[in-house]
Design a protein around this motif. Sequence first.
Motif, PDB file in Angstrom:
ATOM      1  N   ALA A  95       7.068  -3.571  17.099  1.00  0.00           N
ATOM      2  CA  ALA A  95       6.844  -4.105  15.757  1.00  0.00           C
ATOM      3  C   ALA A  95       8.077  -3.959  14.884  1.00  0.00           C
ATOM      4  CB  ALA A  95       5.673  -3.375  15.103  1.00  0.00           C
ATOM      5  N   ARG A  96       8.352  -4.984  14.112  1.00  0.00           N
ATOM      6  CA  ARG A  96       9.402  -4.912  13.099  1.00  0.00           C
ATOM      7  C   ARG A  96       8.817  -4.275  11.841  1.00  0.00           C
ATOM      8  NH1 ARG A  96      14.205  -4.677  14.169  1.00  0.00           N
ATOM      9  NH2 ARG A  96      14.965  -5.901  12.424  1.00  0.00           N
ATOM     10  N   CYS A  97       9.518  -3.287  11.295  1.00  0.00           N
ATOM     11  CA  CYS A  97       9.052  -2.537  10.131  1.00  0.00           C
ATOM     12  C   CYS A  97      10.162  -2.493   9.075  1.00  0.00           C
ATOM     13  CB  CYS A  97       8.654  -1.125  10.527  1.00  0.00           C
ATOM     14  SG  CYS A  97       7.406  -1.052  11.815  1.00  0.00           S
ATOM     15  N   PHE A  98       9.753  -2.277   7.824  1.00  0.00           N
ATOM     16  CA  PHE A  98      10.695  -2.378   6.703  1.00  0.00           C
ATOM     17  C   PHE A  98      10.414  -1.257   5.707  1.00  0.00           C
ATOM     18  CE2 PHE A  98       9.667  -6.428   8.535  1.00  0.00           C
ATOM     19  CZ  PHE A  98      10.894  -7.042   8.704  1.00  0.00           C
ATOM     20  N   ARG A  99      11.432  -0.479   5.387  1.00  0.00           N
ATOM     21  CA  ARG A  99      11.274   0.599   4.409  1.00  0.00           C
ATOM     22  C   ARG A  99      12.499   0.646   3.518  1.00  0.00           C
ATOM     23  NH1 ARG A  99       8.680   5.314   8.354  1.00  0.00           N
ATOM     24  NH2 ARG A  99       6.840   4.084   8.916  1.00  0.00           N
ATOM     25  N   ASP A 100      12.262   0.621   2.228  1.00  0.00           N
ATOM     26  CA  ASP A 100      13.349   0.689   1.251  1.00  0.00           C
ATOM     27  C   ASP A 100      13.558   2.155   0.892  1.00  0.00           C
ATOM     28  OD1 ASP A 100      15.210   0.314  -0.695  1.00  0.00           O
ATOM     29  OD2 ASP A 100      13.902  -0.736  -2.097  1.00  0.00           O
ATOM     30  N   GLU A 101      14.342   2.848   1.725  1.00  0.00           N
ATOM     31  CA  GLU A 101      14.575   4.273   1.525  1.00  0.00           C
ATOM     32  C   GLU A 101      16.056   4.577   1.695  1.00  0.00           C
ATOM     33  OE1 GLU A 101      12.180   6.250   4.455  1.00  0.00           O
ATOM     34  OE2 GLU A 101      13.001   5.111   6.109  1.00  0.00           O
ATOM     35  N   THR A 131       0.853  -1.185   0.000  1.00  0.00           N
ATOM     36  CA  THR A 131       0.000   0.000   0.000  1.00  0.00           C
ATOM     37  C   THR A 131       0.888   1.234   0.000  1.00  0.00           C
ATOM     38  OG1 THR A 131      -0.105  -0.026   2.425  1.00  0.00           O
ATOM     39  CG2 THR A 131      -1.907  -1.107   1.237  1.00  0.00           C
ATOM     40  N   PRO A 132       0.421   2.336  -0.566  1.00  0.00           N
ATOM     41  CA  PRO A 132       1.253   3.555  -0.609  1.00  0.00           C
ATOM     42  C   PRO A 132       1.374   4.187   0.767  1.00  0.00           C
ATOM     43  CG  PRO A 132      -0.925   4.000  -1.521  1.00  0.00           C
ATOM     44  CD  PRO A 132      -0.873   2.523  -1.240  1.00  0.00           C
ATOM     45  N   GLU A 133       2.582   4.155   1.349  1.00  0.00           N
ATOM     46  CA  GLU A 133       2.776   4.709   2.700  1.00  0.00           C
ATOM     47  C   GLU A 133       3.961   5.663   2.768  1.00  0.00           C
ATOM     48  OE1 GLU A 133       2.311   2.220   6.149  1.00  0.00           O
ATOM     49  OE2 GLU A 133       1.408   0.625   4.965  1.00  0.00           O
ATOM     50  N   GLY A 134       4.491   6.080   1.643  1.00  0.00           N
ATOM     51  CA  GLY A 134       5.519   7.107   1.676  1.00  0.00           C
ATOM     52  C   GLY A 134       6.912   6.647   1.325  1.00  0.00           C
ATOM     53  N   ALA A 135       7.224   5.367   1.487  1.00  0.00           N
ATOM     54  CA  ALA A 135       8.537   4.832   1.120  1.00  0.00           C
ATOM     55  C   ALA A 135       8.320   3.621   0.211  1.00  0.00           C
ATOM     56  CB  ALA A 135       9.328   4.424   2.371  1.00  0.00           C
ATOM     57  N   ARG A 136       9.382   3.173  -0.423  1.00  0.00           N
ATOM     58  CA  ARG A 136       9.286   1.975  -1.260  1.00  0.00           C
ATOM     59  C   ARG A 136       9.136   0.743  -0.377  1.00  0.00           C
ATOM     60  NH1 ARG A 136      12.992   5.262  -3.796  1.00  0.00           N
ATOM     61  NH2 ARG A 136      14.627   4.473  -2.431  1.00  0.00           N
ATOM     62  N   ASP A 137       8.330  -0.205  -0.853  1.00  0.00           N
ATOM     63  CA  ASP A 137       8.140  -1.457  -0.133  1.00  0.00           C
ATOM     64  C   ASP A 137       9.256  -2.446  -0.456  1.00  0.00           C
ATOM     65  OD1 ASP A 137       5.688  -0.986   1.203  1.00  0.00           O
ATOM     66  OD2 ASP A 137       4.559  -1.385  -0.625  1.00  0.00           O
TER      67      ASP A 137
END
Length: 572
Positions: A212-218, A168-174
Amino acid sequence: MKRTAYLSDLEPYLDQTVTVQGWVARRRDLGKLIFIDLRDRSGLLQVQVEPGSPAFAEADRMRGEYVAEFTGTLRLRPESQRKEGLGAYELIADSAQLLSAAVTPPFELSKGEDVSEDIRLKYRYLDLRRPEMFQKLLIRSQVSAAITAFLTAEGFINVETPMLTRSTPEGARDFLVPSRLSPGEFYALPQSPQLFKQLLMIAGVDRYFQLARCFRDEDLRADRQPDFTQLDIEMSFVNQEDILDLNERLLRHVFKTALDVDLPSPFPRLTYQQAMDTYGSDKPDLRFGLPFVDVTDLFAGGEFAAFAKAACVKVLATGELTRKQIDELERVAKQNGAGGLAWVRRDGEGLSGGISKFVGKVSGELLSRTGVEQGGTLLFAAGEWKKAVTALGAVRTALRDLLHLASAGFETVWVTDFPQLEYDEDNQRWTYMHHPFTAPHPEDLALFGTQRQGEIRAQAYDLVLNGFEVGGGSVRIHDPEVQRQMFGAIGFSEEEAHAQFGFFLDALASGTPPHGGVAWGFDRLIMVMSGASSIREVIAFPKNNKGSDLMAQAPSSVNAAQLAELGVAVLE
């Protein structure tokens, strides 16, 4: 094998026989007398092995980073040799056992701070043996335990949310994960549990939290990692004040428990407009001064063309600066969107240097408004409001580091009332500042769809600590009609909104309580609390600034059979 206690807990066993285990941090031979500094996670203890001891032959085999066990009598060192803590004691060994040998380490652990970060990351299991690194992990563990205890007592329950979900579009690449069972389709690793925690409120959970573990391709920097941890909190039947109050009490509890530090009550607050207008940042560092002074009116319509037509002219007063320092600050200003950095120096009751010949008529008023001291420097930014204050804000931060202005300790501030929307110049359209589920102030609802929708204020807030955003959240939209207006404002048709968020919108129409929450950047918080310079220092096995795990050598290629099974091909 049974040690009596960690080394730091041996004091009650003075003059008794004890067994200790750990790593050889240092070995010294004085004639036939062997001294070994033994290290475990709690500290260092000197072990003395005398020539006639049955332990001597075994101790003679030991070298740096060998794992060893000693049994002997714990005694006070001679008074002239005593140091604080464990340095007051020594163990006179009666027996020794080499438990595990070690190759020569690739770097001296005692000099870890001077070793290249890439080397330390490649041999992270050695780097973590250093006491200062272990201390950061210990603080992390203590903070985690304090959070869990506090929130559990407040009626929150810990709920895990999916790691494989929809993009989903959340501001950074998935980060995308191909599905073997659904060829050509992909899971996404979660950038945050945002939709799921709101669904938990719709489900009636009422008070939820999760580390929570989170992941952002930025793009990476010192306070970012591609995979990171956030403290996620969501609450039902609350307003913004309830959420801020809970978070203040939680952070005060965390600091008192882990560091024995008392944070203020209540935390100071600034609106987004005030923070930007005064400090040029929505995460201002309040450990030092240097607020901006607005001098737009002094130059409006004047002879100095660069300032006369500017929508905004801001100035900050600082101490005496060299020309080299001013040039460096100008470089910072240009990096942050300014055309340059104008400056003058106070010279008696007038101004000299820089743009002084253009501002002579208003010099008295400048001195009066800014209070700049003799020899001090005034730094100016002019132009469109957002660009001017942002550039001068970056200069203010650079001055903090250049002149070591930040005081010791911790300074907190809430920044509130962020804009609901911001204009995307590249795509020529409005977009959300935080995320599309943030609730606007009720009194601003009428501005949706008008020329003034850029003025809509969000019920959003950031928690700032020493100039770092360590937490952020909002009251959420719980009315489907307001959610429809929000999607419309950012250019989503109803079809597009349902294509992206259909499952969530269906849930939103199923009876949604007023709710809101916050997410703390857990790694960033530990970085500030421990005084680390990077979040890589407080994560056990981090990636480097290129997103690579130098120890595990990830990312890596995979074989053709694995790709074929997933239905994925790699382009050359």
